[in-house]
Write an enzyme that holds these catalytic residues in place. Structure first.
Site, PDB file in Angstrom:
ATOM      1  CG  HIS A 461      -1.794   1.176   1.374  1.00 29.65           C
ATOM      2  ND1 HIS A 461      -3.125   1.151   1.038  1.00 29.65           N
ATOM      3  CD2 HIS A 461      -1.548   2.451   1.795  1.00 29.65           C
ATOM      4  CE1 HIS A 461      -3.656   2.349   1.240  1.00 29.65           C
ATOM      5  NE2 HIS A 461      -2.713   3.157   1.711  1.00 29.65           N
ATOM      6  CD  GLU A 462       1.511   3.639   3.667  1.00 30.56           C
ATOM      7  OE1 GLU A 462       1.708   4.683   3.027  1.00 30.56           O
ATOM      8  OE2 GLU A 462       0.471   3.433   4.334  1.00 30.56           O
ATOM      9  CG  HIS A 465       0.250   6.268  -0.698  1.00 31.09           C
ATOM     10  ND1 HIS A 465      -0.806   6.924  -1.293  1.00 31.09           N
ATOM     11  CD2 HIS A 465      -0.269   5.663   0.402  1.00 31.09           C
ATOM     12  CE1 HIS A 465      -1.911   6.728  -0.571  1.00 31.09           C
ATOM     13  NE2 HIS A 465      -1.613   5.951   0.461  1.00 31.09           N
ATOM     14  CG  HIS A 468       0.254   8.988  -6.890  1.00 26.56           C
ATOM     15  ND1 HIS A 468      -0.839   9.297  -6.126  1.00 26.56           N
ATOM     16  CD2 HIS A 468       0.037   9.581  -8.090  1.00 26.56           C
ATOM     17  CE1 HIS A 468      -1.673  10.044  -6.837  1.00 26.56           C
ATOM     18  NE2 HIS A 468      -1.175  10.225  -8.032  1.00 26.56           N
TER      19      HIS A 468
HETATM   20 ZN   LIG Z   1      -2.921   5.212   1.989  1.00 24.52          ZN
END
Ligand SMILES: [Zn+2]
Length: 671
Positions: A461-462, A465, A468
């Site tokens: 998940h991290e 990010h 991104h």
């Molecule tokens: Zn998040």
């Protein structure tokens, strides 16, 4: 001596020289940096030349190097490696920074120049990105109240001040109710509880100053108690106390505070020219309107409620088999659901863990990024703020893309949770700037360090990010990387979690720490099956909260929020044995501040998108389909906030997201 926070960083990739910075440097560096930024703002506001895009918006977009350096280092260490001195600095810095940013919004001369550029936007021949930055800048000033004059301006300041006080009171009342209540347990009352829950109850007892174990309303203590305790009377007592937080009457009661907050929010939205608070709040989101939010929530509500109703029948039968007649109650659900889970999906965490080695999972996250986007990761040896931090240079075809830092282990000086932040954001204006991105997690140390399945998902998940940020390719820093709408920002991160579940990824990287064997297929199936267990319950408690939040802000503010809450729950047919995940008197997301007010839906909104986006890969022929990967980078991962999120998503998918993939993923699709 020059302050190392303010000097030019002559280090590899201009990473902060952590080994030269001491805590004594922060306070004076911040004062100097704020003074420098104020001088920059004053120069823009009082510029005698006619306002142009460059001398107003471009000048605002030019980073104040000093302020960026101080804040990026300070926020990094304050969150991930705090100490009493840093905590004290944080308490001193937050009001200073809040005052600094409200002074900028309230600067009438500055706003006049922004408005002048905005008014001539059609004649300026701006690039698409410049138009977007101009629109966002102008909009944020207007939303902050910069265009208000006289009595309206004064009232706006009054409302903002009062809302800040009420939000703090709401939080403090909730904390008071949570720390005041506890229930002592005798040794016999511990029957049925697993070791970790007993240990937590004993530790909580010590903290409360009583001899034996206790149950408190902390989610990590009460949830296991409700799951495992066979004592229905104790479960009921604990549940009732948990549900009553913020509504116990007296000084800590939050119900009137909630009503006043809602009324002030409505007034604020109307002063700014919006029909109601939800319209004001959703304007900047991908959803844009209350109707769009309600539509999505109701699309999910029907199937979730149907599943919860069917599950309630099974759980009631189990309860009756225990000799208890009558209705299944909210304090029964978790207990019978846990019993059922054991029968249907027994998964032993201890057996699973050796297959999830931290280093292998990092390798897996990198490998997926390599296959999808061609990124390569080379370890870097540079001084960072803590010896547990690791760094990599990220390149593509030999070209430097970013520096990635991973700080994975839990320690007392780190706040809980996991997060991703950019110590430096990507930009091309005024000059090219490559990102420095950090992932911070709280995994247990070990040799080798082993993860739970949830931990591994957090890591992916991290890292989503981080991608991104690292793949960002825009001109202006204010719209780069994760600077996007709240209901869009979790798309890249939640989407990346799906690659952990790809069987070929797990079979390559989920290998046993001692034997090196890949995870057996049977275990893999169990892991994936357990992930969708009890989704009817989880979806119902969440969606009910989101619908109540929306109802509070869409339309006239209710004089009696509790009555409005009851009305909404009756309208949607809330199942008897499930309550809202957060009822109004303790709905901190909505009342402690403005972050999630009429925005609680956004978790589900993102999940709809990530499920739908991953389905695009599956439809195209697999998780590593190169065309889809290219489309994802071009339309979502590289574009930051340079376009409207609905436009970006449509460019990637060919249409807006639908709920089908989410319902399938949550096991809620009709058979
Ligand atoms: Zn998040």
């Amino acid at each position: 001596m020059t302050n190392p926070l303010l000097s030019h960083w002559d280090t590899p990739f201009e990473i902060a020289p952590f080994d030269q910075i001491s805590d004594e440097d922060f306070a004076s560096a911040l004062d100097q940096a704020l003074a420098a930024h104020n001088a920059q703002i004053d120069a823009i506001a009082s510029n005698p030349d006619a306002p142009t895009f460059d001398n107003v918006i471009g000048a605002l977009e030019t980073p104040c190097q000093a302020l960026e350096q101080v804040l990026s280092v300070f926020y990094t260490v304050a969150g991930a490696d705090s100490n009493p001195k840093r905590q004290e600095l944080q308490r001193a810095f937050s009001p200073k920074l809040a005052a600094h940013s409200s002074a900028i919004t309230a600067n009438k001369a500055l706003y006049a120049r922004i408005k002048a550029v905005w008014d001539q936007r059609d004649e300026l021949d701006l690039t698409e990105e410049q138009q977007r930055v101009l629109m966002l800048t102008h909009r944020s000033f207007v939303r902050g109240g910069a265009a208000l004059e006289g009595a309206e301006d004064a009232r706006m300041q009054e409302i903002k001040g009062r809302l800040a006080i009420l939000g703090t009171e709401f939080t403090q009342n909730l904390l008071a109710d949570e720390s005041n209540w506890f229930m002592e347990l005798s040794e016999e009352d511990l029957e049925g509880l697993p070791d970790f829950a007993i240990a937590a109850a004993r530790a909580a007892g010590k903290e409360k100053g009583v001899d034996g174990p206790v149950v408190t309303t902390s989610r990590s203590i009460i949830t296991p108690f409700l799951q495992f305790s066979p004592r229905r009377d104790l479960r009921e007592k604990a549940f009732q106390a948990w549900a009553a937080r913020g509504a116990n009457g007296g000084k800590t009661d939050n119900r009137e505070i909630a009503a006043e907050i809602l009324a002030l929010r409505e007034e604020r939205a109307k002063l700014l020219g919006y029909e109601n608070f939800a319209a004001y709040k959703l304007e900047t989101e991908m959803a844009k309107t209350p109707e769009a939010v309600r539509g999505l929530l109701m699309d999910v509500w029907g199937p979730a409620k149907a599943r919860a109703d069917a599950d309630a029948v099974i759980l009631t039968e189990m309860m009756q088999a225990d000799g208890i007649n009558g209705d299944l109650e909210p304090w029964d659900w978790r207990y019978y659901s846990e019993k059922r889970r054991k029968i249907e999906h027994d998964l032993d965490e201890a057996e699973l863990k050796p297959y999830l080695q931290l280093d292998k999972m990092i390798e897996a996250a990198f490998s997926c990024a390599n296959r999808l986007f061609g990124l390569e990761f080379e370890p870097l040896d540079i001084p960072l703020y803590h010896p547990d931090c690791r760094a990599w240079e990220v390149t593509r075809n030999g070209e430097h893309m970013a520096v990635f830092i991973g700080d994975y282990f839990a320690r007392g000086s780190k706040r809980s949770g996991a997060w991703c932040s950019a110590m430096r954001g990507q930009a091309k204006f005024p000059e090219k700037q490559a990102p420095v991105v950090i992932n911070v997690c709280n995994f247990a140390k070990g040799d080798p360090a082993l993860l739970s399945y949830d931990d591994a998902r957090t890591l992916f998940h991290e890292f989503g990010h981080a991608l991104h940020q690292m793949l960002s390719d825009v001109t202006y820093e204010s719209i780069s990387g994760t600077s996007v709408a709240r209901d869009f920002v979790e798309l890249p991160s939640q989407l990346y979690e799906h690659w952990l579940e790809v069987p070929e990824v797990l079979s390559e990287f989920a290998t046993h720490a001692e034997t090196g064997e890949p995870m057996p297929k049977e275990m893999l199936d169990k892991v994936l099956g357990a992930a969708t267990y009890d989704m009817g319950f989880q979806t119902v408690e969440y969606v009910a909260s989101a619908l109540v939040d929306l109802a509070f802000h869409d339309g006239a503010a209710p004089a009696d929020p509790m009555a409005r809450q009851a009305e909404v729950l009756a309208e949607i047919g809330m199942p008897h044995a499930i309550t809202m995940r957060h009822a109004t008197p303790h709905f901190a997301h909505v009342f402690s501040g403005d972050g999630y007010s009429s925005g609680y839906y956004s978790y589900m909104w993102s999940e709809v998108m990530d499920a739908d986006a991953f389905a695009a890969f599956e439809e195209a022929g697999g998780a590593f389909d190169p065309e889809r990967a290219k489309a994802l980078e071009e339309n979502i991962l590289s574009t930051g906030g340079s376009k409207d999120p609905a436009e970006l998503y449509t460019a990637f998918r060919g249409r807006l997201p639908g709920v089908e993939a989410l319902l399938k993923g949550r096991g809620l699709a009709a058979e």
